[in-house]
Design a protein around this motif. Sequence first.
Motif, short mmCIF file in Angstrom:
data_model
loop_
_atom_site.label_atom_id
_atom_site.label_comp_id
_atom_site.label_asym_id
_atom_site.label_seq_id
_atom_site.Cartn_x
_atom_site.Cartn_y
_atom_site.Cartn_z
N LYS A 1 1.10 -1.46 0.20
CA LYS A 1 0.00 0.30 0.14
C LYS A 1 0.69 1.70 0.25
O LYS A 1 0.56 2.92 -0.97
N TRP B 1 1.97 1.79 -3.65
CA TRP B 1 1.41 2.35 -4.47
C TRP B 1 0.51 3.47 -4.01
O TRP B 1 0.53 4.79 -5.09
N GLU C 1 -6.48 2.00 -5.03
CA GLU C 1 -5.42 1.75 -3.85
C GLU C 1 -6.04 0.46 -2.55
O GLU C 1 -7.28 0.24 -2.62
N GLU D 1 -6.51 -2.13 -0.06
CA GLU D 1 -7.11 -1.71 1.28
C GLU D 1 -6.22 -3.17 2.41
O GLU D 1 -6.66 -4.09 1.94
N CYS E 1 -3.49 6.51 6.48
CA CYS E 1 -3.78 5.43 6.77
C CYS E 1 -4.71 5.44 7.71
O CYS E 1 -5.67 4.70 8.43
#
Length: 239
Positions: free
Chosen positions: A17, A20, A203, A205, A224
């Motif tokens: 994540k 990304w 995105e 998870e 986050c």
Amino acid sequence: MRQLSKSKLIAFRQCPKRLWLELHRPELRDDSASESVFRIGNEVGEVARRVYDPEGAGTLIDVGETGYEEAFRLTEALLGEGDGPVFEAGLRVEGALAFADVMIPLHSDGTEAWRLLEVKSTTGVKDYHREDLAIQAYLASAMGVNLESCGIAHINNAFVYEGDGDYRGLFHEEDLTEESLSLANDVEGWIAGAQVAAALADEPELAMGDQCSDPFECPFAAYCSRDEPVVGYPLSSLP
């Protein structure tokens, strides 16, 4: 396929994540905690160039001045000549790139070979340093560079500076050649996995966890955690 830098691959290793977000939502980064680390790293890099090139015969490749394509072209030419140390040598294959801190030419039996050193401002070798070096060793080998050895040059905490700009002895080298080269298949997997994560339309998870602070404080942690409940009296406050 994106050309992912070494830092992007390390970001992927920490959390897909994070990679990304770095690629698709970079405006969400909070780098305030990393500024001093970058500054110290740059200062140590400058000292390393004096230590490993005392006669000034080497070449520093400044991608900010040359641009990426010229940096890679110049690297190829210098590694082919082997006339002196190369600093910030550009290494790349399809899908990944990196800039090696120190490349030192070695002459044995008339064969041109190189020693690759990654310079760290820490006083020891950390796990992510090993991955860092393995990526560079993989790229160099894939480019056809005759890589005879590679290792980490970190700060020698027993070093005493006597003045006059003499920093000989500041760095302790740990040879990790065998380990780094043995991780070639792993590095290929990291590159492939990072490319998959980078290509996601949405995105990922992923719940917050230990990866948010290990091995680095993630610059996207505030983003986050934006929907996480705020605890007024956390258990960590208890003695």
